[in-house]
Design an enzyme around this catalytic site. Structure first.
Site, PDB file in Angstrom:
ATOM      1  N   GLU A  40      39.132  33.109 -97.098  1.00 10.57           N
ATOM      2  CA  GLU A  40      38.110  34.087 -97.457  1.00 10.57           C
ATOM      3  C   GLU A  40      37.249  33.440 -98.546  1.00 10.57           C
ATOM      4  O   GLU A  40      37.794  32.984 -99.556  1.00 10.57           O
ATOM      5  CB  GLU A  40      38.782  35.364 -97.983  1.00 10.57           C
ATOM      6  CG  GLU A  40      37.778  36.459 -98.198  1.00 10.57           C
ATOM      7  CD  GLU A  40      38.392  37.762 -98.698  1.00 10.57           C
ATOM      8  OE1 GLU A  40      39.630  37.885 -98.725  1.00 10.57           O
ATOM      9  OE2 GLU A  40      37.605  38.649 -99.071  1.00 10.57           O
ATOM     10  N   ARG A 264      54.726  31.168 -98.290  1.00  8.70           N
ATOM     11  CA  ARG A 264      53.634  30.645 -99.099  1.00  8.70           C
ATOM     12  C   ARG A 264      54.186  29.760-100.203  1.00  8.70           C
ATOM     13  O   ARG A 264      55.342  29.878-100.614  1.00  8.70           O
ATOM     14  CB  ARG A 264      52.731  31.747 -99.621  1.00  8.70           C
ATOM     15  CG  ARG A 264      53.330  32.695-100.615  1.00  8.70           C
ATOM     16  CD  ARG A 264      52.450  33.916-100.846  1.00  8.70           C
ATOM     17  NE  ARG A 264      51.164  33.598-101.449  1.00  8.70           N
ATOM     18  CZ  ARG A 264      49.981  33.950-100.915  1.00  8.70           C
ATOM     19  NH1 ARG A 264      49.915  34.599 -99.788  1.00  8.70           N
ATOM     20  NH2 ARG A 264      48.856  33.659-101.526  1.00  8.70           N
ATOM     21  N   LYS A 274      44.073  34.468-106.501  1.00  8.90           N
ATOM     22  CA  LYS A 274      42.656  34.232-106.790  1.00  8.90           C
ATOM     23  C   LYS A 274      42.159  35.208-107.842  1.00  8.90           C
ATOM     24  O   LYS A 274      41.308  34.868-108.651  1.00  8.90           O
ATOM     25  CB  LYS A 274      41.838  34.425-105.516  1.00  8.90           C
ATOM     26  CG  LYS A 274      41.772  33.191-104.653  1.00  8.90           C
ATOM     27  CD  LYS A 274      40.823  33.441-103.509  1.00  8.90           C
ATOM     28  CE  LYS A 274      41.365  32.849-102.226  1.00  8.90           C
ATOM     29  NZ  LYS A 274      40.742  33.416-101.039  1.00  8.90           N
TER      30      LYS A 274
END
Ligand code: ATP
Ligand code: MG
Length: 561
Positions: A40, A264, A274
């Site tokens: 994204e 992850r 983020k």
């Protein structure tokens, strides 16, 4: 599996579980391998993304497939072209090439048509409830949800309302399009998930064409399907989304992409969300996304990490099915290993102590030949100037040394790397008793490693000629957080409370003459200290060096425990 090969036992590397899935697929006749990396564009990529990039592009490379770069730009509020550009730069720098550059927004028309198809099938409806009513109506894991009073609108009414949503007739938040699945489904995500919401905001690519935007769950699988992604690899938290991913693909009867989840990457002593990274930047805790203390790819690059070291790290971390936390020292180990092979050696003194060689002629200087990289003969040699006044590292001298201290002390002798033997004759102090200078003598017969009477000394120290030294700003980095897991926050605190006050220590270094000409991005080993990289803040008068990593290797030590 152990394979014997000409008396050498070669350990065959076992496949990771994604490789196993792909090899089974090939064994069953699958020929089309297509992956994608779907960031994204709402921030800079970090080391966790690097793991995903190495996996997605790596699988395509290994199995003769292709990997697309697809920007998941379905939320116009947080996205920006600045991020698009940085993401592309980082992927290229890591050494990968995408087959195609796509944007989820390229597919907005198709997604819209497909939504109409679902409405016509009676599988989607427009809901006028507020955000709050919708989430309350979802129920809980133990309590089934309640059906919306708008759930049984006619197909015609839904088509009309959805079109008017698209045409901008309704304000933000007044209506959504929902999939009609099952309000009592044990998986909460299948309790009539939202497909579209109204956001009257310009999009960085589609401008003001749209005021309805698809949700992640409605967009992601369909984008995969449009691109004929065979293996859609994502992180573990999406495993609960998989039934929804499959539901849309089944109902729309489109190309059957499949989603596979891996753990992850988490690293000690840093944060990777983020949102938190953005906060560090916005609130000025760091000077930018690329400030070398950040775990972003651009920060690691600026600090002096190499693409090969990051790829090696991703490989060593492997592909896990369960969440785990990787020790930051493994990342450091990987860059140290790479730079040990590839970085040239130089001498630099970071905490100087002045040495005056009383029996060396005033005004004289001479050159010594130094080896650029003992690991790489082709790196050759260079000339290092020597003169009467030198700097040595303060920690290389002790007035009252303990036993087995082989560096310099009163009356003892050490080898100056590549040059003479040096003997300390006198210690000069200031009024407060601090040592400010050493008066020494040298053995003129001992240049370049030999000494007149063949005596050997145990200690070798680095040095620079004071008059030739280049003064540089040296930035020594330590972990950004002093807590191993800064995401584990105690009551009344925020993650910001765990920032390590010593995460950046700035000092003045006195460096070998040749480093004055080093270019931004060049990396060196300062002998006996660590690896350093020229920072972009350097000016013609004052170079700036970042410490990439120290020489001390805590990773290997941990493994040998
Ligand atoms: P954040 O939640 O911090 O915003 P994200 O996961 O939403 O990060 P995306 O841009 O959506 O960020 O991620 C792009 C791809 O990178 C996704 O496939 C995602 O699963 C993967 N990814 C993100 N973080 C990690 C990580 N720590 N380890 C491995 N893969 C990751
Ligand atoms: Mg995401």
């Amino acid at each position: 599996m152990e394979v014997k090969n000409e008396n050498v036992a070669v350990k065959e590397k076992s496949l990771n579980f994604i490789e196993e899935i792909i090899e089974n697929y090939i064994a069953e006749g699958g020929t089309h391998i297509q992956t994608r990396f779907p960031p994204e564009p709402n921030g800079y990529l970090h080391i966790g993304h690097a793991k995903s990039i190495c996996l997605n592009f790596g699988m395509a490379r290994k199995y003769n497939g292709k990997c697309n770069l697809r920007f998941d730009d379905t939320n116009p509020v947080k996205e920006d072209t600045e991020y698009v550009d940085s993401i592309k730069e980082d992927i290229k720098w890591l050494g990968f090439e995408w087959a195609n550059e796509f944007y989820a927004s390229d597919y907005f028309d198709t997604l819209y048509e497909w939504a109409i198809k679902l409405i016509k099938k009676g599988k989607a409806y427009v809901d006028d409830q507020s955000q709050e009513e919708i989430s309350q109506g979802r129920g809980t894991i133990t309590v089934p949800g309640k059906e919306s009073p708008f759930r049984n609108r006619s197909v015609e009414e839904n088509l009309d309302l959805f079109e008017r949503m698209k045409n901008g007739e309704f304000p933000d938040g007044s209506k959504v399009l929902r999939a009609k699945i099952d309000m009592a489904h044990p998986n909460m995500l299948l309790r009539d998930p939202i497909m579209y919401r109204i956001i009257h905001t310009d999009h960085h690519r589609t401008g003001n064409k749209w005021c309805i935007y698809p949700m992640y769950d409605y967009a992601h699988g369909q984008c995969d399907s449009i691109e004929h992604i065979s293996h859609s690899i994502c992180t573990l938290e999406f495993d609960v989304h998989r039934p929804l991913y499959d539901w849309f693909i089944d109902e729309l009867e489109i190309f059957p992409s499949h989603q596979y989840e891996f753990a992850r990457l988490n690293l000690t002593y840093t944060v990777m969300s983020k949102r938190r990274l953005l906060q560090l930047v916005k609130e000025g805790y760091v000077t930018g996304w690329d400030e070398p203390r950040m775990p972003t790819i651009c920060a690691l690059r600026r600090k002096g990490y190499t693409p090969a070291s990051i790829r090696a790290f991703a490989e060593k971390v492997g592909v896990a099915k369960r969440d785990n936390v990787i020790d930051l020292s493994l990342l450091e180990f990987c860059v140290r290993e790479d730079l040990n092979k590839n970085a040239q050696r130089r001498m630099g003194v970071l905490d100087p102590l002045k040495v005056v060689i009383t029996n060396y002629p005033e005004g004289k200087s001479e050159m010594f030949t130094a080896i650029n990289n003992p690991e790489d003969e082709s790196a050759g040699t260079r000339q290092v100037p020597f003169s009467r006044e030198l700097y040595i590292e303060r920690s290389d001298f002790m007035e009252n040394p303990p036993k087995k201290y082989y560096r310099l002390s009163p009356g003892s002798e050490v080898r100056l790397r590549y040059a003479y033997l040096l003997k300390c004759e006198e210690v000069i102090k200031d009024e407060e008793g601090n040592i400010i200078e050493l008066r020494c003598t040298y053995d003129p017969e001992s240049g370049n490693g030999s000494s007149s009477d063949g005596r050997k000394v145990k200690g070798v120290i680095h040095w620079v000629s004071a008059e030739h030294a280049v003064e540089a700003e040296v930035r020594l980095y330590n972990n950004l957080f002093s807590k191993e897991d800064p995401n584990n926050i105690e009551e009344g605190k925020t993650f910001l409370d765990y920032i390590n006050p010593e995460s950046m220590v700035v000092t003045t270094g006195y460096l070998e003459q040749s480093l004055g000409e080093a270019e931004v991005g060049e990396k060196f080993q300062f002998e006996r200290i660590g690896y350093f990289c020229v920072d972009k803040d350097s000016t013609a008068n004052k170079p700036v060096f970042n410490r990439v990593v120290s020489l001390k290797d805590s990773w290997s030590k941990m493994q040998n425990k």
